[in-house]
Design a protein around this motif. Structure first.
Motif, PDB file in Angstrom:
ATOM      1  N   GLY A  43     -10.342 -19.404 -44.815  1.00 18.44           N
ATOM      2  CA  GLY A  43      -9.795 -19.918 -43.612  1.00 18.44           C
ATOM      3  C   GLY A  43     -10.525 -20.903 -42.828  1.00 18.44           C
ATOM      4  O   GLY A  43      -9.983 -21.882 -42.064  1.00 18.44           O
ATOM      5  N   PHE A  46     -10.023 -24.358 -43.959  1.00 20.76           N
ATOM      6  CA  PHE A  46      -8.747 -24.891 -43.392  1.00 20.76           C
ATOM      7  C   PHE A  46      -9.044 -25.093 -41.987  1.00 20.76           C
ATOM      8  O   PHE A  46      -8.571 -26.285 -41.873  1.00 20.76           O
ATOM      9  CB  PHE A  46      -7.574 -23.831 -43.288  1.00 20.76           C
ATOM     10  CG  PHE A  46      -7.184 -23.206 -44.880  1.00 20.76           C
ATOM     11  CD1 PHE A  46      -7.319 -24.091 -45.659  1.00 20.76           C
ATOM     12  CD2 PHE A  46      -6.485 -22.128 -44.850  1.00 20.76           C
ATOM     13  CE1 PHE A  46      -7.136 -23.593 -47.159  1.00 20.76           C
ATOM     14  CE2 PHE A  46      -5.995 -21.492 -46.208  1.00 20.76           C
ATOM     15  CZ  PHE A  46      -6.285 -22.326 -47.347  1.00 20.76           C
ATOM     16  N   VAL A 151     -11.464 -11.522 -50.412  1.00 25.59           N
ATOM     17  CA  VAL A 151     -10.533 -10.102 -50.092  1.00 25.59           C
ATOM     18  C   VAL A 151     -10.231  -9.438 -51.410  1.00 25.59           C
ATOM     19  O   VAL A 151     -10.364  -8.062 -51.359  1.00 25.59           O
ATOM     20  CB  VAL A 151      -9.281 -10.757 -49.382  1.00 25.59           C
ATOM     21  CG1 VAL A 151      -8.306  -9.522 -48.979  1.00 25.59           C
ATOM     22  CG2 VAL A 151      -9.742 -11.395 -48.035  1.00 25.59           C
ATOM     23  N   SER A 204      -1.430 -13.692 -51.812  1.00 23.14           N
ATOM     24  CA  SER A 204      -2.204 -14.835 -51.037  1.00 23.14           C
ATOM     25  C   SER A 204      -2.220 -16.143 -51.446  1.00 23.14           C
ATOM     26  O   SER A 204      -3.176 -16.872 -51.115  1.00 23.14           O
ATOM     27  CB  SER A 204      -3.515 -14.077 -50.488  1.00 23.14           C
ATOM     28  OG  SER A 204      -4.324 -14.125 -51.689  1.00 23.14           O
ATOM     29  N   PHE A 226       0.115 -12.264 -47.228  1.00 24.51           N
ATOM     30  CA  PHE A 226      -1.378 -12.472 -46.201  1.00 24.51           C
ATOM     31  C   PHE A 226      -2.063 -13.618 -46.269  1.00 24.51           C
ATOM     32  O   PHE A 226      -3.038 -13.953 -45.604  1.00 24.51           O
ATOM     33  CB  PHE A 226      -2.459 -11.276 -46.276  1.00 24.51           C
ATOM     34  CG  PHE A 226      -3.104 -11.415 -47.771  1.00 24.51           C
ATOM     35  CD1 PHE A 226      -2.541 -10.718 -48.787  1.00 24.51           C
ATOM     36  CD2 PHE A 226      -4.723 -11.588 -47.619  1.00 24.51           C
ATOM     37  CE1 PHE A 226      -3.225 -10.825 -49.977  1.00 24.51           C
ATOM     38  CE2 PHE A 226      -5.293 -11.537 -48.995  1.00 24.51           C
ATOM     39  CZ  PHE A 226      -4.606 -10.891 -49.823  1.00 24.51           C
ATOM     40  N   GLY A 227      -1.381 -14.736 -47.305  1.00 22.65           N
ATOM     41  CA  GLY A 227      -2.234 -15.886 -47.286  1.00 22.65           C
ATOM     42  C   GLY A 227      -1.500 -17.066 -48.003  1.00 22.65           C
ATOM     43  O   GLY A 227      -0.362 -16.545 -48.678  1.00 22.65           O
ATOM     44  N   SER A 230      -3.087 -21.814 -52.014  1.00 18.54           N
ATOM     45  CA  SER A 230      -2.933 -23.135 -52.648  1.00 18.54           C
ATOM     46  C   SER A 230      -2.522 -23.962 -51.576  1.00 18.54           C
ATOM     47  O   SER A 230      -2.279 -25.361 -51.843  1.00 18.54           O
ATOM     48  CB  SER A 230      -1.603 -22.696 -53.527  1.00 18.54           C
ATOM     49  OG  SER A 230      -0.533 -22.476 -52.838  1.00 18.54           O
ATOM     50  N   TYR A 255      -4.744 -10.283 -39.985  1.00 18.84           N
ATOM     51  CA  TYR A 255      -5.793  -9.066 -39.641  1.00 18.84           C
ATOM     52  C   TYR A 255      -6.094  -9.147 -38.246  1.00 18.84           C
ATOM     53  O   TYR A 255      -6.748  -8.017 -37.800  1.00 18.84           O
ATOM     54  CB  TYR A 255      -7.030  -9.245 -40.673  1.00 18.84           C
ATOM     55  CG  TYR A 255      -8.022 -10.354 -40.073  1.00 18.84           C
ATOM     56  CD1 TYR A 255      -7.825 -11.721 -40.058  1.00 18.84           C
ATOM     57  CD2 TYR A 255      -9.189  -9.766 -39.408  1.00 18.84           C
ATOM     58  CE1 TYR A 255      -8.765 -12.465 -39.346  1.00 18.84           C
ATOM     59  CE2 TYR A 255     -10.163 -10.560 -38.810  1.00 18.84           C
ATOM     60  CZ  TYR A 255     -10.005 -12.033 -39.011  1.00 18.84           C
ATOM     61  OH  TYR A 255     -10.804 -12.698 -38.454  1.00 18.84           O
ATOM     62  N   LEU A 298     -16.071 -23.288 -52.857  1.00 20.77           N
ATOM     63  CA  LEU A 298     -14.843 -22.344 -52.466  1.00 20.77           C
ATOM     64  C   LEU A 298     -13.641 -23.226 -52.703  1.00 20.77           C
ATOM     65  O   LEU A 298     -12.667 -22.593 -53.259  1.00 20.77           O
ATOM     66  CB  LEU A 298     -15.084 -22.221 -51.004  1.00 20.77           C
ATOM     67  CG  LEU A 298     -14.296 -20.730 -50.550  1.00 20.77           C
ATOM     68  CD1 LEU A 298     -14.731 -19.507 -51.171  1.00 20.77           C
ATOM     69  CD2 LEU A 298     -14.499 -20.447 -48.920  1.00 20.77           C
ATOM     70  N   GLY A 305     -15.689 -13.564 -55.598  1.00 22.20           N
ATOM     71  CA  GLY A 305     -16.208 -12.892 -54.466  1.00 22.20           C
ATOM     72  C   GLY A 305     -16.471 -13.856 -53.238  1.00 22.20           C
ATOM     73  O   GLY A 305     -15.567 -14.814 -52.865  1.00 22.20           O
TER      74      GLY A 305
HETATM   75  N1  LIG Z   1      -3.705 -13.148 -42.993  1.00 19.18           N
HETATM   76  C1  LIG Z   1      -4.818 -12.761 -42.815  1.00 19.18           C
HETATM   77  O1  LIG Z   1      -5.090 -12.129 -41.776  1.00 19.18           O
HETATM   78  C2  LIG Z   1      -6.036 -13.164 -43.811  1.00 19.18           C
HETATM   79  C3  LIG Z   1      -7.230 -12.762 -43.810  1.00 19.18           C
HETATM   80  C4  LIG Z   1      -8.288 -13.139 -44.643  1.00 19.18           C
HETATM   81  C5  LIG Z   1      -7.896 -13.942 -45.424  1.00 19.18           C
HETATM   82  N2  LIG Z   1      -6.789 -14.610 -45.728  1.00 19.18           N
HETATM   83  C6  LIG Z   1      -6.142 -15.552 -46.418  1.00 19.18           C
HETATM   84  O2  LIG Z   1      -6.021 -14.651 -47.780  1.00 19.18           O
HETATM   85  C7  LIG Z   1      -6.553 -15.375 -48.963  1.00 19.18           C
HETATM   86  C8  LIG Z   1      -7.503 -14.797 -49.592  1.00 19.18           C
HETATM   87  O3  LIG Z   1      -8.788 -14.937 -48.814  1.00 19.18           O
HETATM   88  P1  LIG Z   1     -10.284 -14.997 -49.418  1.00 19.18           P
HETATM   89  O4  LIG Z   1     -11.245 -14.886 -48.189  1.00 19.18           O
HETATM   90  O5  LIG Z   1     -10.150 -13.881 -50.558  1.00 19.18           O
HETATM   91  O6  LIG Z   1     -10.263 -16.418 -50.176  1.00 19.18           O
HETATM   92  P2  LIG Z   1     -10.856 -17.016 -51.335  1.00 19.18           P
HETATM   93  O7  LIG Z   1     -12.249 -16.204 -51.667  1.00 19.18           O
HETATM   94  O8  LIG Z   1     -10.712 -18.249 -51.521  1.00 19.18           O
HETATM   95  O9  LIG Z   1      -9.978 -16.297 -52.750  1.00 19.18           O
HETATM   96  C9  LIG Z   1      -8.676 -16.852 -52.875  1.00 19.18           C
HETATM   97  C10 LIG Z   1      -8.478 -16.755 -54.364  1.00 19.18           C
HETATM   98  O10 LIG Z   1      -6.928 -17.619 -54.371  1.00 19.18           O
HETATM   99  C11 LIG Z   1      -6.928 -18.090 -55.891  1.00 19.18           C
HETATM  100  N3  LIG Z   1      -6.204 -19.268 -55.910  1.00 19.18           N
HETATM  101  C12 LIG Z   1      -4.888 -19.268 -56.608  1.00 19.18           C
HETATM  102  N4  LIG Z   1      -4.633 -20.516 -56.539  1.00 19.18           N
HETATM  103  C13 LIG Z   1      -5.171 -21.133 -55.775  1.00 19.18           C
HETATM  104  C14 LIG Z   1      -5.217 -22.449 -55.319  1.00 19.18           C
HETATM  105  N5  LIG Z   1      -4.353 -23.343 -55.649  1.00 19.18           N
HETATM  106  N6  LIG Z   1      -6.304 -22.985 -54.374  1.00 19.18           N
HETATM  107  C15 LIG Z   1      -7.186 -22.102 -53.866  1.00 19.18           C
HETATM  108  N7  LIG Z   1      -7.242 -20.534 -54.427  1.00 19.18           N
HETATM  109  C16 LIG Z   1      -6.374 -20.250 -55.240  1.00 19.18           C
HETATM  110  C17 LIG Z   1      -8.344 -18.168 -56.260  1.00 19.18           C
HETATM  111  O11 LIG Z   1      -8.511 -17.393 -57.454  1.00 19.18           O
HETATM  112  P3  LIG Z   1      -8.288 -18.056 -58.691  1.00 19.18           P
HETATM  113  O12 LIG Z   1      -9.033 -19.143 -58.898  1.00 19.18           O
HETATM  114  O13 LIG Z   1      -9.235 -17.088 -59.954  1.00 19.18           O
HETATM  115  O14 LIG Z   1      -6.802 -18.274 -59.216  1.00 19.18           O
HETATM  116  C18 LIG Z   1      -9.203 -17.793 -55.245  1.00 19.18           C
HETATM  117  O15 LIG Z   1     -10.204 -16.978 -55.539  1.00 19.18           O
HETATM  118  C19 LIG Z   1      -6.737 -16.865 -48.500  1.00 19.18           C
HETATM  119  O16 LIG Z   1      -5.697 -17.779 -48.439  1.00 19.18           O
HETATM  120  C20 LIG Z   1      -7.158 -16.749 -46.865  1.00 19.18           C
HETATM  121  O17 LIG Z   1      -6.911 -17.615 -46.022  1.00 19.18           O
HETATM  122  C21 LIG Z   1      -5.878 -14.171 -44.727  1.00 19.18           C
END
Ligand SMILES: NC(=O)c1ccc[n+]([C@@H]2O[C@H](COP(=O)([O-])OP(=O)(O)OC[C@H]3O[C@@H](n4cnc5c(N)ncnc54)[C@H](OP(=O)(O)O)[C@@H]3O)[C@@H](O)[C@H]2O)c1
Length: 312
Positions: A43, A46, A151, A204, A226-227, A230, A255, A298, A305
């Motif tokens: 985030g 972003f 997450v 997400s 929750f996200g 992409s 969250y 990232l 992780g």
């Molecule tokens: N709503 C809320 O309150 C909240 C809170 C925290 C996070 N979020 C959102 O939840 C998501 C997960 O958070 P995070 O901190 O775990 O993020 P992260 O560490 O960047 O993990 C996101 C995962 O999404 C997968 N992914 C699949 N397609 C993707 C693409 N086109 N571009 C980038 N990643 C892609 C990737 O796994 P692979 O490469 O293995 O496919 C990546 O490891 C994010 O979108 C974040 O913005 C929302």
């Protein structure tokens, strides 16, 4: 003091630079923390892109920090100077020092180091709150997309420990290897390969992932949205629900909207780590001069992780 400053929105080569920033000026309810380590969240990438309307004049990034209190809050709340803490300020944490509300931090035992602690706040709090939204999990089947991220690792371990059968979706088997150790029942490299139906989907990724995951839901099941990692919007077809996910519910999740202070959830996460029941997966550890590289990793889906930067 030294701090990570945001670059121009959209500058992917230099999204941040190490520079100078004014010392924090704590309000009465804030302690000043000398930061030893911080983590980078998707985030925040972003925000740096200007993609979220959450930058304000003077904004600097930094929500997840661990370090030592060097000035206790003036109102007498929170820990004394010298206490090691993990904290979740709304911003400004990628710096030598940051002011944090005493409700948004938790004390660290000697057994939890700063690098491990810095990986906890945003991703860990989100995981706890996501699982509360999902409801009771013993015996339930859970599908999580984007599971190789910060997450995803926490959710997988906590859900599996609660008795759920977790199917984790990751780009490659290598990116999901740790998830199996943390208790995932199954790893798939595409949502289409997941054998539904699932009681709960935690989604997400966005784009085509959400409708594909929704199609795996059992009738009346719950998809927690929750996200959109992409950044691709989602298109849904009403008639597709009749093929399986009839009467399914979709819950939008943020969250930050819970009433509880972050400090309570941080304390719970620290307790779980100290007790050997939660194992942060930290795919990248670097000195903070290389924060821009961690952001590039990232964005490029090269971090498994969390990514943690050490200060000084
Ligand atoms: N709503 C809320 O309150 C909240 C809170 C925290 C996070 N979020 C959102 O939840 C998501 C997960 O958070 P995070 O901190 O775990 O993020 P992260 O560490 O960047 O993990 C996101 C995962 O999404 C997968 N992914 C699949 N397609 C993707 C693409 N086109 N571009 C980038 N990643 C892609 C990737 O796994 P692979 O490469 O293995 O496919 C990546 O490891 C994010 O979108 C974040 O913005 C929302």
């Amino acid at each position: 003091m030294k701090a990570i400053l945001p670059g121009t929105p959209g500058d992917t080569v230099k999204p941040v630079v190490l520079g100078e920033a004014p010392e924090p000026e704590p309000a009465a309810h804030e302690a000043v923390v000398a930061v030893e380590a911080f983590s980078v969240n998707r985030g925040e990438t972003f925000q740096l892109d200007g993609g979220l309307d959450r930058r304000w004049a003077g904004w600097r990034p930094g929500k997840d920090v661990a370090g030592t209190v060097i000035r206790a809050a003036a109102d007498g709340s929170g820990p004394a100077s010298g206490t090691r803490v993990v904290a979740h300020p709304p911003a400004y944490g990628w710096a030598e020092r940051v002011a944090v509300a005493t409700t948004d931090l938790a004390e660290l035992p000697d057994t939890v180091d700063a690098v491990t602690a810095a990986a906890l706040p945003l991703a860990g709090i989100t995981a706890l709150r996501l699982l509360r939204t999902a409801g009771p999990l013993p015996g339930r089947r859970v599908l999580i997309t984007g599971a190789s991220g910060g997450v995803g690792h926490y959710v997988t371990e906590l859900a599996a420990a609660s008795g759920a059968a977790v199917t984790a979706v990751t780009a490659t088997a290598e990116r999901g290897a740790k998830l199996l150790e943390l208790g995932a029942a199954e790893l798939v490299t595409s949502v289409e390969d997941a054998a539904g139906p699932y009681d709960v989907v935690l989604e997400s990724v966005g784009g085509a992932s959400l409708p594909a995951a929704l199609a795996k839901l059992s009738p009346g099941g719950l998809l927690v949205w929750f996200g959109q990692a992409s950044r691709e919007p989602v298109t849904l077809n009403f008639f597709d629900f009749f093929k399986g996910a009839n009467q399914a519910r979709i819950a939008h999740f943020d969250y930050t909207t819970s009433d509880a202070a972050y400090g309570q959830d941080l304390a719970a996460l620290v307790r779980l780590v100290a007790g050997g029941r939660l194992h942060p997966e930290i795919g990248v550890i670097r000195g903070w001069a290389r924060t821009a590289d961690a952001i590039a990793d990232l964005r490029g889906r090269r971090v498994r992780g969390n990514a943690v930067l050490t200060v000084g």
